[in-house]
Design an enzyme around this catalytic site. Structure first.
Site, mmCIF file in Angstrom:
data_model
loop_
_atom_site.group_PDB
_atom_site.id
_atom_site.type_symbol
_atom_site.label_atom_id
_atom_site.label_comp_id
_atom_site.label_asym_id
_atom_site.label_seq_id
_atom_site.Cartn_x
_atom_site.Cartn_y
_atom_site.Cartn_z
ATOM 1 N N ILE A 81 -9.214 -8.208 -6.060
ATOM 2 C CA ILE A 81 -10.059 -7.022 -6.257
ATOM 3 C C ILE A 81 -10.518 -7.121 -7.710
ATOM 4 O O ILE A 81 -9.714 -7.385 -8.612
ATOM 5 C CB ILE A 81 -9.279 -5.707 -5.974
ATOM 6 C CG1 ILE A 81 -10.111 -4.450 -6.287
ATOM 7 C CG2 ILE A 81 -7.976 -5.630 -6.736
ATOM 8 C CD1 ILE A 81 -9.409 -3.137 -5.891
ATOM 9 N N SER A 82 -11.823 -6.967 -7.957
ATOM 10 C CA SER A 82 -12.366 -7.184 -9.301
ATOM 11 C C SER A 82 -11.860 -6.136 -10.287
ATOM 12 O O SER A 82 -11.481 -5.029 -9.910
ATOM 13 C CB SER A 82 -13.894 -7.118 -9.272
ATOM 14 O OG SER A 82 -14.411 -8.087 -8.400
ATOM 15 N N GLN A 83 -11.919 -6.527 -11.547
ATOM 16 C CA GLN A 83 -11.622 -5.627 -12.668
ATOM 17 C C GLN A 83 -12.550 -4.399 -12.563
ATOM 18 O O GLN A 83 -13.736 -4.554 -12.244
ATOM 19 C CB GLN A 83 -11.927 -6.440 -13.929
ATOM 20 C CG GLN A 83 -11.820 -5.757 -15.234
ATOM 21 C CD GLN A 83 -12.463 -6.637 -16.321
ATOM 22 O OE1 GLN A 83 -13.141 -7.643 -16.024
ATOM 23 N NE2 GLN A 83 -12.263 -6.264 -17.544
#
Ligand code: SAH
Length: 218
Positions: A61-63
């Protein structure tokens, strides 16, 4: 205030606003969508940290900052139909769904697609539809899209995604010669055959696999 709310406040203030995220609709969505629901149980205490997190199948899951930046670059309006390639946990799709009219999001791994779909249902994200398949081909059925977001790194911009972008539409995609290092690009469709390309910043995404990506065996 509990730990989750305080971590969420820090994210909004220090990781988003301080780095220049301004779109009020994006900031509101980032405040409202419970990121802790999209990470594995054992990582809940890190949900609002300033980094990506593992979500299974070797994916992340992206930053938070990158999620917000991409949403802002898409310049979404409340009537927009959006295509996302790379559902992962479903978090960025939920963010886009708070701002736009409807979101179609394509995922390669069945386990991730199923997990995201049930999570989005549970959180009442009724305008987000998860599709299982190769997103490098886009999703012709609901095209054209006013906005398209790709959350995996591509060797080049897949042809189908250009074609499925509405005139006046925005496509945000990490592109790079290395499978794990890219530059975040925004492609604007100005006319039927006219596109403008803008280079935004350096990013590091997991690779976009599939027919018009890095292939299936990365
Ligand atoms: N947006 C996600 C993060 C995604 S990570 C989130 O908010 O959690 C990138 C995702 O792209 C991974 O889940 C990966 O499986 C998926 N992916 C890679 N290539 C793909 C393809 N060709 N079609 C659809 N999904 C793909």
């Amino acid at each position: 205030m509990d730990r989750i709310s305080s971590a969420r406040e820090t994210m909004i203030r220090d990781h988003l606003k301080a780095r220049g995220i301004r779109d009020p609709a994006v900031l509101r969505a980032m405040e409202e969508v419970p990121r802790e629901e999209f990470v594995p149980e054992e990582l809940v205490e890190f949900a609002y940290g300033d980094y990506p997190l593992a979500i299974g199948e070797g994916q992340t899951i992206s930053q938070p900052y990158i999620v917000a930046l991409m949403a802002e670059l898409l310049e979404l309006g409340p009537e927009d139909r959006v295509l996302e390639i790379g559902t992962g946990s479903g978090y960025s799709a939920a963010i886009l769904g708070r701002i736009a009219r409807e979101v179609f999001t394509v995922e390669h791994y069945a386990t991730l697609a199923q997990g995201a779909a049930s999570r989005l249902r549970r959180l009442n994200c009724g305008n987000v539809t998860v599709l299982l398949g190769d997103g490098t081909r886009g999703w012709q059925e609901f095209a054209p899209y006013q906005a398209i977001q790709v959350t995996a790194g591509a060797p080049h911009v897949p042809k189908a995604l250009r074609e499925q972008l509405a005139t006046g539409g925005r496509l945000v995609i990490p592109v790079g010669h290395h499978p794990r290092m890219q530059s975040l690009e925004r492609i604007l469709r100005i006319g039927e055959n006219e596109f403008r390309r803008e280079d935004m910043c350096a990013v590091q995404f997991v690779p976009l696999i599939g027919e018009d990506g890095w292939g299936d065996d990365l």
